[in-house]
Design a protein around this motif. Structure first.
Motif, PDB file in Angstrom:
ATOM      1  N   GLY A 133     -45.636 -10.352 -51.444  1.00 54.23           N
ATOM      2  CA  GLY A 133     -45.023  -9.090 -51.841  1.00 54.23           C
ATOM      3  C   GLY A 133     -44.936  -8.114 -50.685  1.00 54.23           C
ATOM      4  O   GLY A 133     -43.942  -7.411 -50.520  1.00 54.23           O
ATOM      5  N   THR A 134     -45.980  -8.083 -49.869  1.00 51.65           N
ATOM      6  CA  THR A 134     -45.985  -7.205 -48.693  1.00 51.65           C
ATOM      7  C   THR A 134     -44.873  -7.578 -47.728  1.00 51.65           C
ATOM      8  O   THR A 134     -44.119  -6.721 -47.243  1.00 51.65           O
ATOM      9  CB  THR A 134     -47.347  -7.293 -47.976  1.00 51.65           C
ATOM     10  N   LEU A 135     -44.742  -8.865 -47.423  1.00 54.27           N
ATOM     11  CA  LEU A 135     -43.738  -9.319 -46.454  1.00 54.27           C
ATOM     12  C   LEU A 135     -42.315  -9.111 -46.976  1.00 54.27           C
ATOM     13  O   LEU A 135     -41.428  -8.668 -46.232  1.00 54.27           O
ATOM     14  CB  LEU A 135     -43.970 -10.791 -46.133  1.00 54.27           C
ATOM     15  N   ALA A 167     -41.554  -5.419 -46.932  1.00 54.79           N
ATOM     16  CA  ALA A 167     -41.379  -4.974 -45.546  1.00 54.79           C
ATOM     17  C   ALA A 167     -39.974  -5.310 -45.066  1.00 54.79           C
ATOM     18  O   ALA A 167     -39.308  -4.500 -44.396  1.00 54.79           O
ATOM     19  CB  ALA A 167     -42.423  -5.634 -44.648  1.00 54.79           C
ATOM     20  N   ALA A 168     -39.508  -6.500 -45.402  1.00 53.80           N
ATOM     21  CA  ALA A 168     -38.147  -6.896 -45.031  1.00 53.80           C
ATOM     22  C   ALA A 168     -37.112  -5.998 -45.696  1.00 53.80           C
ATOM     23  O   ALA A 168     -36.142  -5.559 -45.068  1.00 53.80           O
ATOM     24  CB  ALA A 168     -37.912  -8.356 -45.419  1.00 53.80           C
ATOM     25  N   THR A 208     -47.578  -1.503 -48.786  1.00 56.31           N
ATOM     26  CA  THR A 208     -48.000  -1.897 -47.443  1.00 56.31           C
ATOM     27  C   THR A 208     -46.787  -2.424 -46.682  1.00 56.31           C
ATOM     28  O   THR A 208     -46.578  -2.117 -45.505  1.00 56.31           O
ATOM     29  CB  THR A 208     -49.097  -2.965 -47.502  1.00 56.31           C
ATOM     30  N   GLY A 209     -45.965  -3.187 -47.385  1.00 57.16           N
ATOM     31  CA  GLY A 209     -44.722  -3.655 -46.781  1.00 57.16           C
ATOM     32  C   GLY A 209     -43.761  -2.520 -46.505  1.00 57.16           C
ATOM     33  O   GLY A 209     -43.117  -2.468 -45.448  1.00 57.16           O
ATOM     34  N   ALA A 210     -43.664  -1.565 -47.447  1.00 53.64           N
ATOM     35  CA  ALA A 210     -42.756  -0.430 -47.253  1.00 53.64           C
ATOM     36  C   ALA A 210     -43.182   0.442 -46.088  1.00 53.64           C
ATOM     37  O   ALA A 210     -42.352   1.115 -45.471  1.00 53.64           O
ATOM     38  CB  ALA A 210     -42.690   0.397 -48.539  1.00 53.64           C
ATOM     39  N   ALA A 211     -44.481   0.447 -45.771  1.00 54.68           N
ATOM     40  CA  ALA A 211     -44.964   1.242 -44.645  1.00 54.68           C
ATOM     41  C   ALA A 211     -44.721   0.539 -43.318  1.00 54.68           C
ATOM     42  O   ALA A 211     -44.303   1.165 -42.334  1.00 54.68           O
ATOM     43  CB  ALA A 211     -46.457   1.532 -44.809  1.00 54.68           C
TER      44      ALA A 211
END
Length: 400
Positions: free
Chosen positions: A212-214, A217-218, A338-341
């Motif tokens: 979910g983080t990765l 982030a993308a 965390t991905g959005a950051a």
């Protein structure tokens, strides 16, 4: 789906508008406050950092609070932060206001995700979350482009005022539609906080949280910097920025809707098909961004794929953390943010490289590639664990 679930989605619409609206406002904010676009993009990361910290903190603090009071307090705080943001002329104050707004948003989502799962049957979590997340996707369809257009016609401050105003009907809806009592888990005492936190040691939960983080982030790496791609790479006017955001949001709404019907029973299919397709899509978008038709088409496709993957992974986090009924929503929120950051920060670093304005899109592709490698490694690891030992090793010392 029950009415209270739709009322929660109204609040998510207001908050989603705020979370995503900076994609169309960064150039104006940077110019008005005297900072670079790269510096202004840190507002997106500030919001995400507040979400990361706020989600588990708010969930832990509100374990024994009535859900309606928790949700209402978060919405009011969120609105107040936007009033401050609309009035300030200082970038640090705006940065702080975004962090406060994010803390309120995180608290709301951490509670709302858990409440949404309790409003439906256990095997309908995916569909319930699809309704809730529809507030976010509708924000990208209507709220974010509308905010971008409002910012173009008036100023970015007008968009902040509009978000604050959107919170008012959401707050009233919560007061009228959400029961004032405690949930069944609260009434029964529920698991201890230590027991719920211990779920974070489970490999299955950590795996879906990492994915979910990765994936997020993308999504944010590319989405945050769509405005300069539209104007500087494709050569379109500023008025095409809202159109681009509408197309992304329309795709996101379609992706969440479809994934919501598949995430409960066929999550593997969504991830197996959507992951590689999203990787190809980000690379194609970077390669063809100078062609307006290709750009607008692929933006819509990437919205669908990104939110289908993200929505499915949120559902999987709730299933994997079923033994943490209060904290599960905060785990999903913290992972995605965390991905959005990190996504915009990584993308911003590429703006000064040879990739230029296309750097964020290539960053999105790279992050999706890492997510696929992580997923493939996990699948192979599970396959090895399921294989029987060779006959020569059965019964030998250390074989077990």
């Amino acid at each position: 789906m029950p009415l209270p679930l739709h009322l929660l989605a109204v609040a998510v619409f207001a908050m989603g508008t705020s979370e995503f609206m900076l994609a169309g406002l960064l150039p104006d904010i940077a110019s008005d406050l005297g900072v670079t676009v790269g510096t202004a993009s840190s507002l997106t990361s500030a919001f995400a950092i507040g979400m990361i910290v706020g989600a588990p903190l708010a969930a832990a603090l509100s374990r024994h609070w009535p859900r309606r009071s928790s949700l209402f307090g978060c919405v009011v705080t969120f609105a107040a932060a936007h009033v401050v943001g609309a009035c300030t002329t200082s970038f640090p104050v705006l940065f702080a206001a975004r962090v406060v707004a994010a803390l309120a948003n995180a608290g709301f989502l951490a509670v709302a995700l858990t409440v949404a799962a309790t409003l439906v049957a256990p095997d309908k979590k995916g569909r319930a979350l699809a309704v809730l997340l529809a507030g976010t996707t509708l924000a990208t369809v209507a709220g974010v482009p509308g905010g971008s257009l409002l910012g173009t016609l008036l100023s970015w401050r007008a968009t902040f005022w509009a978000v604050a105003a959107l919170c008012l009907p959401a707050a009233l809806g919560i007061l009228r539609g959400i029961p004032s009592g405690r949930t069944e888990e609260q009434a029964a005492g529920g698991p201890a906080l230590r027991t719920e936190l211990a779920q974070l040691a489970r490999p299955g939960l950590l795996h879906v949280m990492l994915l979910g983080t990765l994936v997020n982030a993308a999504t944010f790496a590319g989405f945050t910097f769509l405005a300069p791609v539209v104007t500087d790479v494709a050569g379109l006017s500023d008025t095409w920025i809202p159109v681009c955001l509408v197309l992304f949001g329309a795709g996101a709404f379609a992706g969440v809707t479809v994934a919501g019907r598949l995430a409960d029973r066929h999550p593997g299919r969504v991830l197996a098909v959507g992951g590689p397709a999203a990787l190809v899509g980000w690379c194609a978008l970077a390669a063809l961004a100078h062609e307006p038709v290709a750009l607008l088409t692929l933006v819509c496709v990437q919205g669908a794929l990104s939110f289908a993957l993200g929505g499915t992974l949120i559902t999987r986090v709730l299933y994997e953390a079923s033994a943490a009924p209060v904290m599960a929503g905060s785990y999903a929120t913290a992972a995605l943010n965390t991905g959005a950051a990190t996504g915009p920060l990584l993308a911003a670093a590429t703006l000064t490289t040879g990739a230029g304005k296309l750097g964020p899109l290539w960053t999105s592709g790279a992050l999706l590639a890492i997510a696929l490698l992580v997923s493939l490694a996990a699948v192979r690891g599970r396959a090895r664990r399921r294989q029987p030992l060779p006959p020569s090793e059965v019964g030998t010392p250390g074989a077990r």
